[in-house]
Design a protein around this motif. Structure first.
Motif, mmCIF file in Angstrom:
data_model
loop_
_atom_site.group_PDB
_atom_site.id
_atom_site.type_symbol
_atom_site.label_atom_id
_atom_site.label_comp_id
_atom_site.label_asym_id
_atom_site.label_seq_id
_atom_site.Cartn_x
_atom_site.Cartn_y
_atom_site.Cartn_z
ATOM 1 N N GLY A 59 0.795 -1.226 0.000
ATOM 2 C CA GLY A 59 0.000 0.000 0.000
ATOM 3 C C GLY A 59 0.828 1.277 0.000
ATOM 4 O O GLY A 59 0.307 2.355 0.306
ATOM 5 N N ILE A 60 2.115 1.167 -0.348
ATOM 6 C CA ILE A 60 2.999 2.333 -0.368
ATOM 7 C C ILE A 60 3.186 2.809 -1.804
ATOM 8 O O ILE A 60 3.613 2.045 -2.663
ATOM 9 N N GLU A 61 2.863 4.076 -2.049
ATOM 10 C CA GLU A 61 3.065 4.635 -3.384
ATOM 11 C C GLU A 61 4.556 4.772 -3.672
ATOM 12 O O GLU A 61 5.313 5.248 -2.818
ATOM 13 N N THR A 62 4.969 4.392 -4.859
ATOM 14 C CA THR A 62 6.385 4.475 -5.219
ATOM 15 C C THR A 62 6.571 5.051 -6.610
ATOM 16 O O THR A 62 5.650 5.016 -7.438
ATOM 17 N N ARG A 63 7.749 5.552 -6.841
ATOM 18 C CA ARG A 63 8.173 5.956 -8.176
ATOM 19 C C ARG A 63 9.596 5.438 -8.383
ATOM 20 O O ARG A 63 10.434 5.569 -7.495
ATOM 21 N N VAL A 64 9.833 4.866 -9.541
ATOM 22 C CA VAL A 64 11.193 4.484 -9.920
ATOM 23 C C VAL A 64 11.729 5.551 -10.864
ATOM 24 O O VAL A 64 11.059 5.925 -11.827
ATOM 25 N N GLN A 65 12.914 6.075 -10.561
ATOM 26 C CA GLN A 65 13.583 7.022 -11.449
ATOM 27 C C GLN A 65 14.932 6.428 -11.852
ATOM 28 O O GLN A 65 15.667 5.926 -11.000
ATOM 29 N N THR A 66 15.227 6.495 -13.136
ATOM 30 C CA THR A 66 16.471 5.893 -13.617
ATOM 31 C C THR A 66 17.365 6.926 -14.299
ATOM 32 O O THR A 66 16.879 7.884 -14.899
ATOM 33 N N ALA A 67 18.672 6.696 -14.189
ATOM 34 C CA ALA A 67 19.652 7.591 -14.803
ATOM 35 C C ALA A 67 19.830 7.296 -16.290
ATOM 36 O O ALA A 67 20.454 8.077 -17.007
ATOM 37 N N ILE A 68 19.315 6.160 -16.747
ATOM 38 C CA ILE A 68 19.275 5.826 -18.176
ATOM 39 C C ILE A 68 17.803 5.822 -18.580
ATOM 40 O O ILE A 68 16.981 5.182 -17.917
#
Length: 238
Positions: free
Chosen positions: A93-102
Motif C-alpha cells: 500500500g505504499i506509493e512508489t516511483r522508480v527514477q532511472t539515470a538511463i
C-alpha cells in the motif's frame, strides 16, 4: 518520534538475492515490509539499489570485458531490482516511483531531482536505478549523490554479511572490533573501508552522516530512524 525526517537507504544487490544470483521474492517482500513501516512513521524515504546479485562490472573487467560495457550491464541489473522492490512496496500500500539515470520510459521516470523531492514530500518512496548512468561510478557513490541532491539527512548503507564498520575484516580477523561511532577523519587516518572512497569523500565534504548496518538485522531501519544506535555512525563529530 523519529530522529530523521528524510533518509536515503542504500540496498546492495546481494540483499535482493539473499546472497545468491537473481531476486529472492521472499527477501524482497521482507525488505518492502520494513520500508513500509518507516514510511508509515512519517519519514521521507529514497532508495538506491545495487545490482551485484545480477552483475558486477569490475569483476567482468578482470575477465576481459570492456569495463564501460560491463558497468552498463550492471546498471540494467539495478533496474530489475528497482522494479521488484516497487512491486512489493505497492503490495504493502505504499506509493512508489522508480527514477532511472538511463532513459527507459516504459518502466520508469527519468531522474529529475526536483520531481524526486516532490514525490518524497507527497509521501511516495522514490527508488533510484541505473546507477549514475555513467560507468566507473559505484552505487555507493550514487547513494551519497542522490542523498545530497534530494536533501536527505543521512545515508543508511545496508550491508550483507556485516553489521557495521570494524577495525579489520571480521570474516578474516576474529579479533576485529566494531565501532559504534567514528568521525570521517578517524576513518581516513585508520584506513577503514567504510564505503566506496568516492562516496565517502562526497559525504565528508558535504557533512552527510553515514550509518552502516547489517541488512539481516530485522527491523533495523525503523529502529534507526527512531533513534536507536545500530551499526556504525560515521559523521563529522562522530
Amino acid at each position: 518520534m523519529t530522529s530523521y525526517n528524510r533518509v536515503l537507504i542504500k540496498l546492495s544487490g546481494e540483499v535482493f538475492g539473499g546472497g545468491k544470483v537473481g531476486v529472492d521474492p521472499d527477501v524482497v517482500h521482507e525488505v518492502a515490509k520494513e520500508i513500509s513501516a518507516v514510511v508509515r512513521d512519517g519519514v521521507g524515504v529514497a532508495i538506491v539499489v545495487g545490482g551485484g546479485n545480477f552483475f558486477r562490472g569490475a569483476e567482468m573487467q578482470q575477465r576481459g570485458m570492456d569495463r564501460s560495457r560491463a558497468d552498463y550491464m550492471g546498471m540494467l541489473g539495478t533496474v530489475m531490482n528497482c522494479l521488484a522492490l516497487q512491486d512489493f512496496l505497492e503490495k504493502e500500500g505504499i506509493e512508489t516511483r522508480v527514477q532511472t539515470a538511463i532513459a527507459m520510459g516504459q518502466v520508469a521516470e527519468p531522474y529529475i531531482p526536483r520531481r524526486a523531492i516532490r514525490h518524497i514530500e507527497k509521501g511516495r518512496v522514490v527508488i533510484f536505478g541505473a546507477g549514475a548512468g555513467m560507468p566507473f561510478f559505484s552505487t555507493d557513490t550514487v547513494a551519497a549523490q542522490r542523498a545530497l541532491e534530494t536533501h536527505c539527512e543521512v545515508v543508511l548503507y545496508a550491508k550483507q554479511g556485516v553489521d557495521g564498520v570494524y577495525s579489520a575484516d571480521p570474516k578474516k580477523d576474529p579479533t576485529a572490533t566494531k565501532y559504534d561511532t567514528l568521525t570521517f577523519n578517524e576513518a581516513l587516518v585508520q584506513g577503514l573501508n567504510v564505503i566506496d572512497a568516492t562516496a565517502f569523500a562526497l559525504c565528508q565534504e558535504n557533512n552527510m552522516p553515514i550509518i552502516v548496518f547489517g541488512a539481516e538485522d530485522e527491523g533495523a531501519i525503523l529502529r534507526i530512524v527512531r533513534g536507536e544506535k545500530i551499526g556504525t555512525l560515521v559523521s563529522r563529530d562522530g
